[in-house]
Design a protein around this motif. Sequence first.
Motif, short mmCIF file in Angstrom:
data_model
loop_
_atom_site.label_atom_id
_atom_site.label_comp_id
_atom_site.label_asym_id
_atom_site.label_seq_id
_atom_site.Cartn_x
_atom_site.Cartn_y
_atom_site.Cartn_z
N ARG A 270 90.26 97.67 39.76
CA ARG A 270 89.81 96.43 40.52
C ARG A 270 90.29 96.33 41.97
NH1 ARG A 270 89.47 91.19 36.89
NH2 ARG A 270 87.76 90.64 38.45
N LEU A 271 89.50 96.12 42.89
CA LEU A 271 89.64 95.69 44.25
C LEU A 271 89.49 94.43 44.35
CD1 LEU A 271 89.59 99.06 43.76
CD2 LEU A 271 88.62 98.96 46.35
N LEU A 272 90.16 93.90 45.42
CA LEU A 272 90.03 92.38 45.85
C LEU A 272 90.22 92.53 47.29
CD1 LEU A 272 89.72 89.37 45.32
CD2 LEU A 272 92.09 89.12 45.05
N PHE A 273 89.11 91.73 47.94
CA PHE A 273 89.13 91.13 49.36
C PHE A 273 88.79 89.87 49.34
CE2 PHE A 273 87.41 91.92 53.70
CZ PHE A 273 88.47 91.16 54.52
N MET A 274 89.80 89.08 49.92
CA MET A 274 89.56 87.23 49.71
C MET A 274 90.05 86.94 51.25
SD MET A 274 92.52 85.55 47.56
CE MET A 274 94.38 85.70 47.94
N GLY A 275 89.21 85.84 51.45
CA GLY A 275 89.44 85.06 52.99
C GLY A 275 88.44 84.16 53.19
N THR A 276 88.75 83.30 54.25
CA THR A 276 87.72 82.48 54.83
C THR A 276 86.54 83.25 55.02
OG1 THR A 276 88.37 82.63 57.06
CG2 THR A 276 89.50 80.60 55.37
N THR A 339 94.79 82.79 40.02
CA THR A 339 95.90 83.32 39.26
C THR A 339 95.54 83.39 37.67
OG1 THR A 339 96.99 81.15 38.99
CG2 THR A 339 97.73 82.47 40.73
N ARG A 340 94.57 82.70 37.19
CA ARG A 340 94.17 82.76 36.03
C ARG A 340 93.00 83.79 35.61
NH1 ARG A 340 91.54 78.93 34.33
NH2 ARG A 340 91.36 77.38 36.19
N MET A 341 92.52 84.40 36.79
CA MET A 341 91.56 85.55 36.67
C MET A 341 92.00 86.81 36.10
SD MET A 341 89.38 85.15 40.18
CE MET A 341 88.20 86.13 39.61
N PRO A 342 91.37 87.57 35.29
CA PRO A 342 91.80 88.86 34.90
C PRO A 342 92.57 89.69 36.18
CG PRO A 342 89.56 88.67 34.32
CD PRO A 342 89.99 87.59 35.08
N ALA A 343 93.33 90.45 35.73
CA ALA A 343 94.48 90.89 36.72
C ALA A 343 93.66 92.21 37.52
CB ALA A 343 95.68 91.80 36.02
N PHE A 344 94.02 92.19 38.99
CA PHE A 344 93.38 92.99 40.00
C PHE A 344 94.28 94.22 40.05
CE2 PHE A 344 91.35 88.93 41.29
CZ PHE A 344 90.10 89.49 41.16
N ASP A 345 93.94 95.04 40.92
CA ASP A 345 94.98 96.26 40.81
C ASP A 345 95.14 96.46 42.37
OD1 ASP A 345 94.90 97.47 38.27
OD2 ASP A 345 92.83 97.44 38.44
N ILE A 346 94.13 96.39 43.06
CA ILE A 346 94.45 96.67 44.62
C ILE A 346 94.03 95.63 45.64
CG2 ILE A 346 93.85 98.32 46.57
CD1 ILE A 346 93.58 100.59 44.50
N GLY A 347 94.61 95.07 46.31
CA GLY A 347 94.26 94.04 47.32
C GLY A 347 94.30 94.62 48.89
N ILE A 348 93.12 94.50 49.50
CA ILE A 348 92.81 94.86 50.72
C ILE A 348 92.85 93.73 51.83
CG2 ILE A 348 91.55 97.02 49.77
CD1 ILE A 348 88.87 95.89 50.88
N ALA A 349 93.66 94.13 52.97
CA ALA A 349 93.39 93.05 54.02
C ALA A 349 93.13 94.07 55.37
CB ALA A 349 94.78 92.66 54.22
#
Length: 486
Positions: A270-276, A339-349
Amino acid sequence: PAQWPETWSYTLSAALDAGLPIVASRIGAFPERLEGRPLTWLVDPGATTATWRAVFEEARAALRGRAPVGRAMRAAVNDFYGSAYLTTTPPPSPLPQGEGARGRGAAASARLRVIAIPERFDTGVPTPCAYIRLLQPLHHLAADLDVTVAYPGDALTMTADIVLTHRHAIPDVAAAEALAAHCRAAGMKLVYDLDDDLARIPPDHADAALLRPKAALVRRLLGDADAVWVSTAALGSLRADALVIPNGIDERLWLPDGDALPERQPGPVRLLFMGTTTHGEDFALVRAALTRLHAEFGRRVRFDMIGVTPEDDLPAWVNRSLPEGAEGQSYPGFVNWITRMPAFDIGIAPLADTAFNRGKSSIKTLDYAALGLTVLASDVPAYRGSPAGRLVANTDADWTDALMHLIRHPTRRRAMAQAARAALIESGTLAAQAASRLAAWREVAKTPPKPAPPRPPTASAARPAAATRRPGAPSRLPPAPGDRGA
């Protein structure tokens, strides 16, 4: 029959005014307000139905044959609010001009008094920046500071040692002038905090139409403040004596389990990208690499996006998530949600290397490290020296290679995530930064106040009415238009 503690209860006031016998739960303010009152029964809030029935039978027996006693029953209840509460903590009186909010004697308290004016949304809820830069750090120093959180208009009636505000918390130049004048008259220090270069918004910024008109306000506060705090060294160019106070995250919100990484669940990487939603340009940097990953791995890799871009026409492999209800209305609510979501693996910025972005902080990598992710970030000034697991050049080839390497090497991912978490705990949390932040407050307190600038009177300087007030509060100051934040 309340099940939760009331601090006063207007319903109880109505019952008292009616002069009737009362049965109430023994919880909150009820026992204190009903003490010594005749024909009154208090019941444990956890009582069973049988207990309640027995109390009513007791009341029936006591009332049988009695004449109504009416409002005279109220006479036995003391006016605690008027006779005790208000006289215990009298409101602070204004100090003479030039004497200072604390006074100049050995009897002065060691605890600094601070008025914090946070940036807010139209609803009155503090923005995420307000929590990150003002409210959470101040709460960490609760043992050393007495803090009052105020609206701009209300602050003009208060005194303290230091007034702290930031970004666009003050609505306009006139309100900024009024606040600076009030601070000088009361001998208070004014501290202005910035975590973005809001004085120099480029025309192509996603929120340029909203932010550029506010640049004059930012410049005025930068000039009038006794001290300026910034989140990065690059923002130090806004004022020569600016103090760098790096962003930190509140471990009480982000790390409820301490330094333990979340357990990895079976399933896709699971990859995650978050921000405004101002990061459309940054998403464009990695779009080709992510497209290549989807073609290579299919459902073995999942890409989640939170915010980032207002674009609706996204590829089908983008899983967009947004918090709902209260969890989407405040920063602590959002942290609780993610923080209660299923665990991610990689965060991209990914981050474009622009003049404006060079003033940004690495807080996104702190968030990712707190979530237990392996972090990939653009090799730009904002992320150098942060808990990023690997810095990546902003090319399709480099992002593709970095992502594929981590997807194929889970052991390497875990080791990098552990290292990022350790670096975060060492220097990136508010607990780790508490001593240096308190030292900054002490330094401001002992610095001589900045003299008033030799500015001729203007029409705007005589208009403090632009300052905002808290919603629904009586004030001579009318509300200013709201600000949704950046």
